[in-house]
Design a protein around this motif. Structure first.
Motif, PDB file in Angstrom:
ATOM      1  N   GLY A  61      28.782 -38.513 -77.879  1.00  0.00           N
ATOM      2  CA  GLY A  61      28.120 -38.141 -76.640  1.00  0.00           C
ATOM      3  C   GLY A  61      26.863 -38.947 -76.386  1.00  0.00           C
ATOM      4  N   SER A  62      26.130 -38.520 -75.350  1.00  0.00           N
ATOM      5  CA  SER A  62      24.943 -39.265 -74.938  1.00  0.00           C
ATOM      6  C   SER A  62      23.700 -38.380 -74.862  1.00  0.00           C
ATOM      7  CB  SER A  62      25.197 -39.907 -73.569  1.00  0.00           C
ATOM      8  OG  SER A  62      25.471 -38.898 -72.607  1.00  0.00           O
ATOM      9  N   SER A  63      23.795 -37.183 -75.404  1.00  0.00           N
ATOM     10  CA  SER A  63      22.638 -36.297 -75.349  1.00  0.00           C
ATOM     11  C   SER A  63      21.646 -36.644 -76.458  1.00  0.00           C
ATOM     12  CB  SER A  63      23.090 -34.840 -75.510  1.00  0.00           C
ATOM     13  OG  SER A  63      23.316 -34.552 -76.880  1.00  0.00           O
ATOM     14  N   PRO A  64      20.466 -36.040 -76.431  1.00  0.00           N
ATOM     15  CA  PRO A  64      19.503 -36.291 -77.508  1.00  0.00           C
ATOM     16  C   PRO A  64      20.017 -35.853 -78.888  1.00  0.00           C
ATOM     17  CG  PRO A  64      18.424 -35.279 -75.622  1.00  0.00           C
ATOM     18  CD  PRO A  64      19.893 -35.250 -75.352  1.00  0.00           C
ATOM     19  N   TYR A  65      21.043 -35.018 -78.945  1.00  0.00           N
ATOM     20  CA  TYR A  65      21.576 -34.539 -80.224  1.00  0.00           C
ATOM     21  C   TYR A  65      22.791 -35.331 -80.685  1.00  0.00           C
ATOM     22  CZ  TYR A  65      18.109 -31.052 -79.651  1.00  0.00           C
ATOM     23  OH  TYR A  65      16.892 -30.449 -79.480  1.00  0.00           O
ATOM     24  N   SER A  66      23.203 -36.316 -79.905  1.00  0.00           N
ATOM     25  CA  SER A  66      24.275 -37.215 -80.314  1.00  0.00           C
ATOM     26  C   SER A  66      23.690 -38.235 -81.278  1.00  0.00           C
ATOM     27  CB  SER A  66      24.865 -37.931 -79.093  1.00  0.00           C
ATOM     28  OG  SER A  66      25.377 -36.988 -78.172  1.00  0.00           O
ATOM     29  N   GLY A  67      24.523 -38.694 -82.190  1.00  0.00           N
ATOM     30  CA  GLY A  67      24.035 -39.701 -83.127  1.00  0.00           C
ATOM     31  C   GLY A  67      24.823 -39.693 -84.417  1.00  0.00           C
ATOM     32  N   THR A  68      24.352 -40.477 -85.377  1.00  0.00           N
ATOM     33  CA  THR A  68      25.026 -40.632 -86.661  1.00  0.00           C
ATOM     34  C   THR A  68      24.104 -40.196 -87.786  1.00  0.00           C
ATOM     35  OG1 THR A  68      26.332 -42.471 -85.804  1.00  0.00           O
ATOM     36  CG2 THR A  68      26.151 -42.298 -88.191  1.00  0.00           C
ATOM     37  N   TYR A  69      24.630 -39.347 -88.656  1.00  0.00           N
ATOM     38  CA  TYR A  69      23.919 -38.878 -89.840  1.00  0.00           C
ATOM     39  C   TYR A  69      24.639 -39.475 -91.041  1.00  0.00           C
ATOM     40  CZ  TYR A  69      22.207 -35.727 -86.308  1.00  0.00           C
ATOM     41  OH  TYR A  69      21.661 -35.227 -85.151  1.00  0.00           O
ATOM     42  N   ARG A  70      23.939 -40.190 -91.891  1.00  0.00           N
ATOM     43  CA  ARG A  70      24.571 -41.001 -92.936  1.00  0.00           C
ATOM     44  C   ARG A  70      24.669 -40.343 -94.306  1.00  0.00           C
ATOM     45  NH1 ARG A  70      26.359 -45.112 -90.492  1.00  0.00           N
ATOM     46  NH2 ARG A  70      25.258 -45.993 -88.739  1.00  0.00           N
ATOM     47  N   THR A  71      24.171 -39.119 -94.435  1.00  0.00           N
ATOM     48  CA  THR A  71      24.336 -38.372 -95.687  1.00  0.00           C
ATOM     49  C   THR A  71      24.506 -36.890 -95.352  1.00  0.00           C
ATOM     50  OG1 THR A  71      21.977 -37.905 -96.013  1.00  0.00           O
ATOM     51  CG2 THR A  71      22.835 -39.970 -96.981  1.00  0.00           C
ATOM     52  N   ALA A  79      20.424 -31.865 -88.347  1.00  0.00           N
ATOM     53  CA  ALA A  79      21.324 -31.380 -87.303  1.00  0.00           C
ATOM     54  C   ALA A  79      21.614 -29.881 -87.455  1.00  0.00           C
ATOM     55  CB  ALA A  79      22.630 -32.177 -87.318  1.00  0.00           C
ATOM     56  N   VAL A  80      22.092 -29.465 -88.605  1.00  0.00           N
ATOM     57  CA  VAL A  80      22.503 -28.067 -88.783  1.00  0.00           C
ATOM     58  C   VAL A  80      21.305 -27.118 -88.796  1.00  0.00           C
ATOM     59  CG1 VAL A  80      23.675 -26.440 -90.320  1.00  0.00           C
ATOM     60  CG2 VAL A  80      24.645 -28.719 -89.945  1.00  0.00           C
ATOM     61  N   LYS A  81      20.295 -27.413 -89.576  1.00  0.00           N
ATOM     62  CA  LYS A  81      19.144 -26.513 -89.707  1.00  0.00           C
ATOM     63  C   LYS A  81      18.442 -26.237 -88.370  1.00  0.00           C
ATOM     64  CE  LYS A  81      14.951 -25.687 -92.453  1.00  0.00           C
ATOM     65  NZ  LYS A  81      14.271 -25.055 -91.354  1.00  0.00           N
ATOM     66  N   PRO A  82      18.145 -27.259 -87.560  1.00  0.00           N
ATOM     67  CA  PRO A  82      17.503 -26.959 -86.275  1.00  0.00           C
ATOM     68  C   PRO A  82      18.350 -26.045 -85.378  1.00  0.00           C
ATOM     69  CG  PRO A  82      17.305 -29.292 -86.772  1.00  0.00           C
ATOM     70  CD  PRO A  82      18.238 -28.705 -87.797  1.00  0.00           C
ATOM     71  N   ILE A  83      19.659 -26.171 -85.474  1.00  0.00           N
ATOM     72  CA  ILE A  83      20.536 -25.306 -84.674  1.00  0.00           C
ATOM     73  C   ILE A  83      20.484 -23.884 -85.209  1.00  0.00           C
ATOM     74  CG2 ILE A  83      22.932 -24.836 -84.024  1.00  0.00           C
ATOM     75  CD1 ILE A  83      23.336 -27.946 -84.107  1.00  0.00           C
ATOM     76  N   ASP A 144      30.383 -30.205 -76.303  1.00  0.00           N
ATOM     77  CA  ASP A 144      29.493 -30.301 -75.150  1.00  0.00           C
ATOM     78  C   ASP A 144      28.063 -30.365 -75.682  1.00  0.00           C
ATOM     79  OD1 ASP A 144      27.939 -30.026 -72.892  1.00  0.00           O
ATOM     80  OD2 ASP A 144      29.060 -28.315 -72.085  1.00  0.00           O
ATOM     81  N   THR A 145      27.597 -31.577 -75.926  1.00  0.00           N
ATOM     82  CA  THR A 145      26.260 -31.732 -76.508  1.00  0.00           C
ATOM     83  C   THR A 145      25.169 -31.277 -75.549  1.00  0.00           C
ATOM     84  OG1 THR A 145      26.209 -34.075 -75.882  1.00  0.00           O
ATOM     85  CG2 THR A 145      26.907 -33.546 -78.134  1.00  0.00           C
ATOM     86  N   TRP A 146      25.452 -31.278 -74.266  1.00  0.00           N
ATOM     87  CA  TRP A 146      24.439 -30.807 -73.312  1.00  0.00           C
ATOM     88  C   TRP A 146      24.301 -29.279 -73.386  1.00  0.00           C
ATOM     89  CZ3 TRP A 146      20.792 -33.770 -71.738  1.00  0.00           C
ATOM     90  CH2 TRP A 146      21.013 -35.155 -71.748  1.00  0.00           C
ATOM     91  N   ARG A 147      25.364 -28.594 -73.770  1.00  0.00           N
ATOM     92  CA  ARG A 147      25.258 -27.138 -74.022  1.00  0.00           C
ATOM     93  C   ARG A 147      24.346 -26.907 -75.217  1.00  0.00           C
ATOM     94  NH1 ARG A 147      23.784 -22.896 -74.062  1.00  0.00           N
ATOM     95  NH2 ARG A 147      24.897 -20.985 -74.398  1.00  0.00           N
ATOM     96  N   LEU A 148      24.448 -27.806 -76.204  1.00  0.00           N
ATOM     97  CA  LEU A 148      23.567 -27.749 -77.370  1.00  0.00           C
ATOM     98  C   LEU A 148      22.111 -27.984 -76.966  1.00  0.00           C
ATOM     99  CD1 LEU A 148      23.500 -27.402 -80.428  1.00  0.00           C
ATOM    100  CD2 LEU A 148      23.988 -29.843 -80.627  1.00  0.00           C
ATOM    101  N   VAL A 149      21.889 -28.911 -76.050  1.00  0.00           N
ATOM    102  CA  VAL A 149      20.536 -29.178 -75.550  1.00  0.00           C
ATOM    103  C   VAL A 149      19.952 -27.897 -74.925  1.00  0.00           C
ATOM    104  CG1 VAL A 149      19.212 -30.436 -73.779  1.00  0.00           C
ATOM    105  CG2 VAL A 149      20.869 -31.654 -75.212  1.00  0.00           C
ATOM    106  N   LEU A 151      20.638 -24.824 -75.713  1.00  0.00           N
ATOM    107  CA  LEU A 151      20.265 -23.930 -76.806  1.00  0.00           C
ATOM    108  C   LEU A 151      18.945 -24.356 -77.431  1.00  0.00           C
ATOM    109  CD1 LEU A 151      20.927 -21.698 -78.969  1.00  0.00           C
ATOM    110  CD2 LEU A 151      22.004 -23.551 -80.288  1.00  0.00           C
ATOM    111  N   MET A 152      18.765 -25.637 -77.643  1.00  0.00           N
ATOM    112  CA  MET A 152      17.595 -26.134 -78.340  1.00  0.00           C
ATOM    113  C   MET A 152      16.320 -26.070 -77.498  1.00  0.00           C
ATOM    114  SD  MET A 152      18.974 -26.543 -81.181  1.00  0.00           S
ATOM    115  CE  MET A 152      17.718 -27.320 -82.161  1.00  0.00           C
ATOM    116  N   ASN A 153      16.455 -26.012 -76.166  1.00  0.00           N
ATOM    117  CA  ASN A 153      15.294 -25.939 -75.276  1.00  0.00           C
ATOM    118  C   ASN A 153      14.989 -24.521 -75.001  1.00  0.00           C
ATOM    119  OD1 ASN A 153      15.061 -28.691 -75.159  1.00  0.00           O
ATOM    120  ND2 ASN A 153      16.310 -28.856 -73.325  1.00  0.00           N
TER     121      ASN A 153
END
Length: 153
Positions: A61-71, A79-83, A144-149, A151-153
């Motif tokens: 996706g393209s939201s602020p919560y999209s991205g790659t976690y390498r470990t 990612a998980v804890k903030p949610i 739906d990463t924007w749904r996640l946004v 929640l986080m706001n």
């Protein structure tokens, strides 16, 4: 050449043409993931316990919560804890479908929880996972990463 020998030669030839994943543990991988989701739903563990330490988790996706976690540690902490910190109840998964092919397992599922502000968090997910020796080594998560946004706001 008798009929039994012909059949044996044909079966051997056909098995040599199968892709590498065809002879491995597709059913075992699917069962492992199903059990992890069942345990998660029952509040007795879950899917993240199967993550390898060096697992790569990609949130599409393209939201602020999209991205790659390498470990595993980075994914759980960043990612998980903030949610989970925003939720009053754990996310409860409802699996719609699991499809497995060799080391690859795709799970389509819905999740529901209650946020600390009392609102409902609901999302649908499709997790494309790769397993090695009973551990998840790579995931691409579609949601739906924007749904996640929201929640986080």
């Amino acid at each position: 050449m008798n009929m039994h020998k012909i059949i044996a030669v044909l079966l051997l030839s056909a098995s040599l043409c199968l892709p590498a994943w065809a002879s491995d543990n597709t059913a075992a991988n699917q069962a492992l993931i199903q059990k992890a989701f069942d345990d998660w739903r029952a509040g007795q563990g879950g899917i993240f316990q199967l993550l390898a330490d060096d697992a790569v988790w990609v949130v599409a996706g393209s939201s602020p919560y999209s991205g790659t976690y390498r470990t595993r540690e980075a994914f759980m902490e960043d990612a998980v804890k903030p949610i989970t910190d925003k939720l009053a109840t754990p996310i409860v998964p409802t699996v719609r479908q699991i499809v497995a092919q060799g080391p690859y397992v795709v799970v389509h599922w819905d999740g529901q929880a209650t946020a600390k502000d009392g609102s409902r968090y609901e999302n649908s997910y499709s997790w494309h996972m790769q397993l090695e020796n009973g551990q998840i080594t790579r995931v691409t998560a579609f949601l739906d990463t924007w749904r996640l946004v929201e929640l986080m706001n």
